[in-house]
Structures are given as C-alpha cells and as structure tokens.
Motif scaffolding. Structure first.
Motif, short mmCIF file in Angstrom:
data_model
loop_
_atom_site.label_atom_id
_atom_site.label_comp_id
_atom_site.label_asym_id
_atom_site.label_seq_id
_atom_site.Cartn_x
_atom_site.Cartn_y
_atom_site.Cartn_z
N LYS A 1 4.69 7.65 9.90
CA LYS A 1 3.56 6.85 10.36
C LYS A 1 2.36 7.77 10.53
O LYS A 1 2.33 8.62 11.41
CB LYS A 1 3.88 6.14 11.68
N LYS B 1 -1.69 9.15 10.90
CA LYS B 1 -2.86 8.92 11.74
C LYS B 1 -4.00 9.81 11.24
O LYS B 1 -3.79 10.70 10.39
CB LYS B 1 -2.55 9.16 13.21
N GLN C 1 -8.93 8.99 5.10
CA GLN C 1 -7.53 8.60 5.30
C GLN C 1 -7.05 7.88 4.05
O GLN C 1 -7.66 6.90 3.61
CB GLN C 1 -7.42 7.66 6.52
N LYS D 1 -4.12 5.77 1.75
CA LYS D 1 -3.18 4.67 2.01
C LYS D 1 -1.76 5.22 2.07
O LYS D 1 -1.46 6.29 1.53
CB LYS D 1 -3.27 3.63 0.89
N ALA D 2 -0.86 4.46 2.68
CA ALA D 2 0.55 4.84 2.74
C ALA D 2 1.16 4.74 1.33
O ALA D 2 0.62 4.10 0.43
CB ALA D 2 1.29 3.92 3.70
N ILE E 1 -3.06 5.93 6.35
CA ILE E 1 -3.08 4.69 7.13
C ILE E 1 -1.71 4.03 7.03
O ILE E 1 -1.13 3.95 5.95
CB ILE E 1 -4.15 3.73 6.57
N SER E 2 -1.17 3.58 8.16
CA SER E 2 0.10 2.85 8.20
C SER E 2 1.29 3.77 7.92
O SER E 2 1.19 5.00 8.03
CB SER E 2 0.06 1.68 7.20
N THR E 3 2.42 3.18 7.51
CA THR E 3 3.69 3.92 7.41
C THR E 3 4.12 4.10 5.96
O THR E 3 4.21 3.14 5.20
CB THR E 3 4.81 3.18 8.19
N SER E 4 4.40 5.34 5.59
CA SER E 4 4.91 5.67 4.26
C SER E 4 6.43 5.78 4.29
O SER E 4 7.00 6.16 5.31
CB SER E 4 4.31 6.99 3.76
#
Length: 437
Positions: free
Chosen positions: A371, A373, A302, A304-305, A328-331
C-alpha cells in the motif's frame, strides 16, 4: 563501501553503456567466430570482467580500440593448455556459460568464485558425470574440473536453467559438433534462452528451433565485422523509475524491439502513469522520461498501483516494489509461491527492508501487497543483504525519501554496473549522495 543518501531530484542526459547480458553473449560469439569483430559500447561491470578473465586464462589477446570498444584477436590454432584457473567472482552466467567449453581448452580447469555459485554449477553439471568423461568436484572452496561434456543429445527438464543450456550451445559451437537439445515449454519460453539463440543466429551460427528440439548445426555463416551493443534496460530500469517519480532522463542507444526482456519496464511504467517518449537516433533510440508537469514545480509524482506477476521478469521486481511503495492505492505482486528458493528469499529480503522503511506490506502465501503513499520520513541505516538489485532499488527509494538513509556494503552493485553511483551523482544535487570507501 557505504553510501549516505538524502532526497534529491534527478535530471540527466546520458549515453548509457551496453547491456550486460548482450555483452557477455557477444564476447563469446565473436570469439567462437574466430573473426576480428569489433564490439562497441560494451558493458562495464563485474560479470563482463569475469567473462574477460576466461579469455585471459586462455592467453587470448583482448585488444581495446577505445575504453568501451574491443575485439579478441583471432587465432586459427586451438591449443589445449595443461591447466587454467578462471576467476568468475560472483558471475553465475560466466561460470555456467563457459564451464563446458573450458574443458576443451585445458586438461584441468579450476574455477575461483563465490562458493554458492560453485555449488550450483557442481549440482547442475554433475548430472553429466555418468554419461560423459567428466570429473567435477569442489576442493578447498574452488571448483576443479577435467574431462569433457560431449553428448550428441541432451534432455532438459523443468528445472534446467537457461544458463546451463546456453553453456551446452556454446560448447557445441566451439567443437563444431551438431547436437540436439530437447526442451520443455518452460525452456522454450525463457527469454534469456531466446536471447542466446537469437544472438548466435545473428552472428551467423546455424541454430534452429523446431517444436521442442533445438538443433545446433556444424555451420558458420557470419559476414560482418562490427557490432554496437544497445544500452542496458536492466540497469536503467532504476533510472527510468526515478525520473518517472521525481525528475527527467534522456537516455540513448536503446532498441524498441530489444532482445532484452527488461525492456518491458517502459510499458510497465507507462501503465503506472509514467510519462515516457521515444525518439529515433542513429544507434537506436532516445528514451525521454520525466514526472511530467510536476517537473517544473519541483514536485514528486505518485504513480498508479500495479499488479505484477513475479514470474514474468523477476529482475524488475525490486524496482517495481519501490515504485509501488510511492504509488496510489495497493499494488499486488503475485505468484510468490512459484518462485524458486533463491528468488523467494530475495523477495523476502526486499520486503523486510521496505518494512524497515515503514512501507505498508502484507505477505501472503502467494502474493505481496504494498500500500503506497506519497512520502516517507526515514532516518535509518540499511543492510541490503549484498544483493545488487536490491541495493540499486533501495538507492532509488532513498532519493525519494524525506530523511537520510545510509546503505552499507554497496559495492555489490558493481556486478551490474561499475558506473551506477557515478550516474546518480551526475543527475542529483551535489550533496545528495555521500560515498565512503
């Protein structure tokens, strides 16, 4: 043609063909130089084929020294033909680069191709009708032109494309006519125009940029006869992303200080946590990408954003949105409101497709939020809107997806790369990609 894709790791060691953007410019520059310059590692796609159609229409002899190496046989005699017909297919670059110079090669020029790009050319070059001896109109879904575009001075506004300016540069070099093109800041900072200027300067043409004025002089200074074209970052961005997430890739013949703006994909993937190394090679460098320690475990990574300005390098937006879907997380992809209508429509199209694939997407006036996953379990059929960049990016998504995704009308990827699916098949499990024509 359609393709059915199942999940697969991607492991490949490959020499990639040359950049489409550089190949088109090099072909035209070598023709203008009127020297037997061998171009090696030329790109293999519809856009380059369309550019070669121009030379065929002029009855210029294109000589292949190998499958991906050629030169255009020089001829000091410039004959004006009564009429030529050029099939540009879907290549807007070919049409815009060569429309003005084609008018100096024949008394009547007919362009066949996608009706939308013919309309774009009519709108863009139609502005010269009053100031030049130019006739340009669409008849029976073809673009018919005659006359010439031969001013000494051109004023370019905010809406002038780099393709049109490149067309004016090529025309003046062919005519051996000194001209001045006044640019604004948007033109000057356009990376594709910067590539055009640098390529023709490298070939020995005398071009200078002073403040906001681009001067094309009546000189040619070339003294070399061979050019190896570096590999295509724009196409390989998809494979770099795939290897970063689930596999490994050793890719050859790239330049670290490349003229291709899509080369920033390397730094972008690194910023997202991608594992990428560079090694010096004879014709450039090898780029090694993998999902690091997870490769041996057979696990996906995974990333990073990312926060990405859609205006910076629009062509990378599609594959970066796929990376963001698995991040991971929101871009955040911002400056959506500043895109032109065509670009914004393409972003809306990929967002719609990613939503169909159960990606969590929020679209605001100025931005797209994704977001990510770790996994998706889709078993669906997708229409990629006949868009080559969207199709390539969704193929990467499909190889990371845990289900089965069928994509229709995938022939559009040939605009960028005739070998795209061959490359995927070479690197994936034998039963992961099923193509039906």
């Amino acid at each position: 043609m359609n393709v059915t894709i199942y999940p697969s790791r991607f492991i490949l060691d490959k020499n990639f063909l040359g950049s489409k953007d550089l190949t088109q410019r090099y072909l035209i520059a070598s023709w203008l130089s009127n020297e037997p310059i061998i171009l090696d590692n030329i790109a293999d796609n519809e856009d380059v084929e369309s550019t070669l159609n121009f030379f065929k229409a002029l009855k210029k002899e294109v000589i292949y020294t190998s499958k991906h190496s050629l030169y255009i046989k020089p001829s000091n005699k410039r004959e004006i033909l009564p009429e030529i017909t050029i099939n540009v297919n879907k290549s807007k670059t070919t049409l815009f680069y060569l429309l003005p110079v084609a008018l100096n090669c024949a008394r009547k020029v007919t362009f066949i191709g996608d009706i939308e790009i013919l309309k774009d050319a009519l709108l863009s070059y139609g502005r010269f009708k009053d100031d030049c001896n130019l006739s340009i109109q669409i008849k029976n879904d073809v673009l018919v032109c005659s006359g010439s575009i031969n001013l000494d001075y051109y004023e370019c506004n905010n809406y002038e494309s780099s393709k049109l300016i490149t067309g004016l540069i090529i025309n003046s070099l062919f005519l051996k006519k000194a001209i001045t093109i006044h640019l604004n800041e948007n033109n000057i900072n356009n990376h594709y125009l910067q590539m055009t200027i640098q390529v023709f300067k490298d070939f020995g043409f005398d071009i200078t940029l002073d403040n906001n004025n681009l001067y094309i002089h009546n000189q040619f200074l070339a003294n070399w006869d061979y050019r190896y074209i570096e590999s295509d970052y724009g196409v390989c961005a998809n494979f770099f992303a795939l290897a970063s997430l689930n596999g490994s890739l050793s890719a050859y013949y790239f330049h670290k200080d490349s003229l291709q703006y899509e080369s920033i994909i390397i730094d972008l993937l690194k910023s997202m946590g991608g594992y990428i190394k560079h090694y010096e090679e004879a014709n450039g460098e090898k780029i090694y990408v993998c999902n690091n320690s997870l490769l041996e475990k057979g696990q996906r990574k995974q990333l990073k954003a990312i926060n990405y300005d859609l205006l910076s390098c629009f062509n990378l937006s599609f594959i970066l949105m796929v990376c963001a879907s698995y991040a991971i997380s929101t871009s955040k992809f911002y400056n959506l409101d500043k895109l032109n209508m065509h670009e914004k429509r393409r972003i809306m199209n990929i967002c719609e497709i990613l939503k169909q694939l159960n990606v969590n997407i929020i679209i605001n006036e100025n931005e797209v939020l994704i977001k990510g996953k770790n996994t998706y379990n889709n078993n669906v059929s997708i229409d990629c809107k006949n868009d080559h960049r969207i199709t390539m990016a969704i193929c990467i998504f499909a190889l990371l997806n845990n289900g089965c995704i069928k994509i229709d009308n995938v022939d559009c990827v040939y605009k960028s790369d005739y070998n795209f699916f061959d490359t995927l098949i070479q690197g994936c499990k034998s039963d992961a990609i099923i193509i039906k024509k």
